[in-house]
Design an enzyme around this catalytic site. Structure first.
Site, PDB file in Angstrom:
ATOM      1  CB  THR A  84      -1.852  -3.250   9.015  1.00 51.21           C
ATOM      2  OG1 THR A  84      -2.896  -2.278   9.086  1.00 51.21           O
ATOM      3  CG2 THR A  84      -2.072  -4.128   7.793  1.00 51.21           C
ATOM      4  CB  THR A  87       2.099  -9.811  14.895  1.00 51.77           C
ATOM      5  OG1 THR A  87       3.073 -10.643  14.263  1.00 51.77           O
ATOM      6  CG2 THR A  87       2.247  -9.957  16.405  1.00 51.77           C
ATOM      7  CG  ASP A 141       1.288  -2.054  13.467  1.00 46.91           C
ATOM      8  OD1 ASP A 141       1.001  -3.225  13.132  1.00 46.91           O
ATOM      9  OD2 ASP A 141       1.344  -1.109  12.660  1.00 46.91           O
ATOM     10  N   GLY A 142       2.685  -4.639  14.790  1.00 47.54           N
ATOM     11  CA  GLY A 142       3.855  -5.488  14.613  1.00 47.54           C
ATOM     12  C   GLY A 142       4.989  -4.717  13.957  1.00 47.54           C
ATOM     13  CE  LYS A 154       4.607  -0.324  11.989  1.00 42.04           C
ATOM     14  NZ  LYS A 154       3.980  -1.673  11.829  1.00 42.04           N
ATOM     15  N   GLY A 155       6.145  -1.845   7.127  1.00 40.61           N
ATOM     16  CA  GLY A 155       5.631  -1.562   5.796  1.00 40.61           C
ATOM     17  C   GLY A 155       5.746  -2.710   4.827  1.00 40.61           C
ATOM     18  N   GLY A 157       3.770  -4.995   4.683  1.00 37.93           N
ATOM     19  CA  GLY A 157       2.388  -5.193   4.257  1.00 37.93           C
ATOM     20  C   GLY A 157       1.786  -4.005   3.537  1.00 37.93           C
ATOM     21  CD  GLU A 163       1.600  -0.483   9.457  1.00 41.60           C
ATOM     22  OE1 GLU A 163       1.161  -1.643   9.481  1.00 41.60           O
ATOM     23  OE2 GLU A 163       2.773  -0.214   9.099  1.00 41.60           O
ATOM     24  CE  LYS A 181       8.843 -11.050  11.585  1.00 44.31           C
ATOM     25  NZ  LYS A 181       7.530 -10.419  11.702  1.00 44.31           N
TER      26      LYS A 181
END
Length: 302
Positions: A84, A87, A141-142, A154-155, A157, A163, A181
């Site tokens: 999600t 990217t 995933d990005g 991550k997270g 979003g 994820e 990043k």
């Protein structure tokens, strides 16, 4: 802690939507005046060298790594985890293209959020769930941050729980990012999200903020507005796809690669916490788009 492969991704046929920018870059090189090749001009000068990838926007760099992840790691017959974010969007897009063209066949995918599910459905990608397919060949995933040990944050979003549930089940977890990043240490550059239950959420927030590995290092902030952004954009508490809340830990000090797994374990073991945005020891490889083209960092095999 990782092996690195570097190469230029300048094949316009591989990424047709950005071919024009490469063409412009090449023409700019070919039409440079002869004075540019004088001895003085040939000495290194800041900003003189024209690099192919530097002509691309951030979205175009994201497209390059998203497409490459599908091209290099997905084969017909696979079960694929779909991430999600901005990217991961391009990886989903590429998968849809290759299924439509017939280049890939017999693929099923597991989305990690409602919005990824909706995108995949629009592209005609067959979807399943972990209930029927609990072993994945690859997940893509990005990430919001990547440290030297390939630990991730991550997270941002808001999809961190789904994820992690999907990506931990994959034989290979491929991370796709642009070079902004990359960081020497997690934390100060991006808040660490923690998904918690709504029941007594302020109690849980205080518990997390006062854990031995966390206390005095960060400010815990309840996410407000949309769960897909860690910047407040509303007056109501943000609610995830799972009906939970998110606490963002804004760190004042860096979290070293050695500290991240310890902190992750303490947070996870706190009653009231569902999960957190540390993804430690999960990455197979990280595909990075930057000013020098695309590079791949692979996790060291034990």
């Amino acid at each position: 802690f990782f092996f690195e492969k570097k190469y230029r991704s300048t094949d316009p046929h591989e990424y047709p939507s950005i071919a024009m920018r490469f063409t412009v870059a090449v023409l700019a090189c070919l039409t440079a005046t002869t004075s540019a090749f004088s001895p003085a001009a040939l000495r290194p000068r800041s900003g003189f060298a024209l690099k192919m990838a530097s002509t691309l926007t951030q979205d175009e760099l994201k497209q390059m790594v998203g497409y490459k992840s599908i091209d290099d790691y997905v084969e017909s017959g696979m079960v694929v985890g779909l991430g999600t974010g901005s990217t991961a969007y391009f990886a989903v897009e590429r998968l849809g293209q290759k299924l439509k063209s017939g280049e890939l066949k017999d693929i099923v995918a597991i989305p990690t959020s409602v919005r990824t599910k909706e995108q995949a459905e629009e592209l005609g990608i067959p979807l399943v769930t972990l209930d029927t397919h609990s072993k994945l060949d690859v997940a893509i995933d990005g990430a919001d941050e990547v440290d030297p040990d390939l630990n991730l944050v991550k997270g941002g979003g808001g999809a961190l729980l789904r994820e992690k549930m999907v990506e931990v089940c994959a034989d290979k977890f491929i991370v796709i990012v642009d070079e902004s990043k990359l960081t020497d240490a997690l934390g100060p550059g991006f808040p660490i999200p923690v998904e918690i239950t709504p029941f007594c959420h302020l109690h849980t927030l205080k518990l997390v903020e006062n854990l031995p590995s966390v206390a005095g290092k960060c400010n815990a902030v309840l996410r407000m507005g949309s769960s897909s952004s860690n910047k407040p954009d509303g007056d109501e508490v943000a609610v995830t796809d799972n009906g939970n809340y998110i606490v963002d830990l804004h760190f004042d000090v860096p979290i070293t690669p050695e500290e991240a797994p310890v902190m992750a374990s303490e947070i996870k073991n706190t009653v009231g916490v569902v999960d957190h945005g540390f993804f430690c020891g999960m990455s197979t490889a990280v595909i990075i788009a930057g000013s020098d083209g695309i590079s791949v960092k692979e996790a060291k095999k034990e």
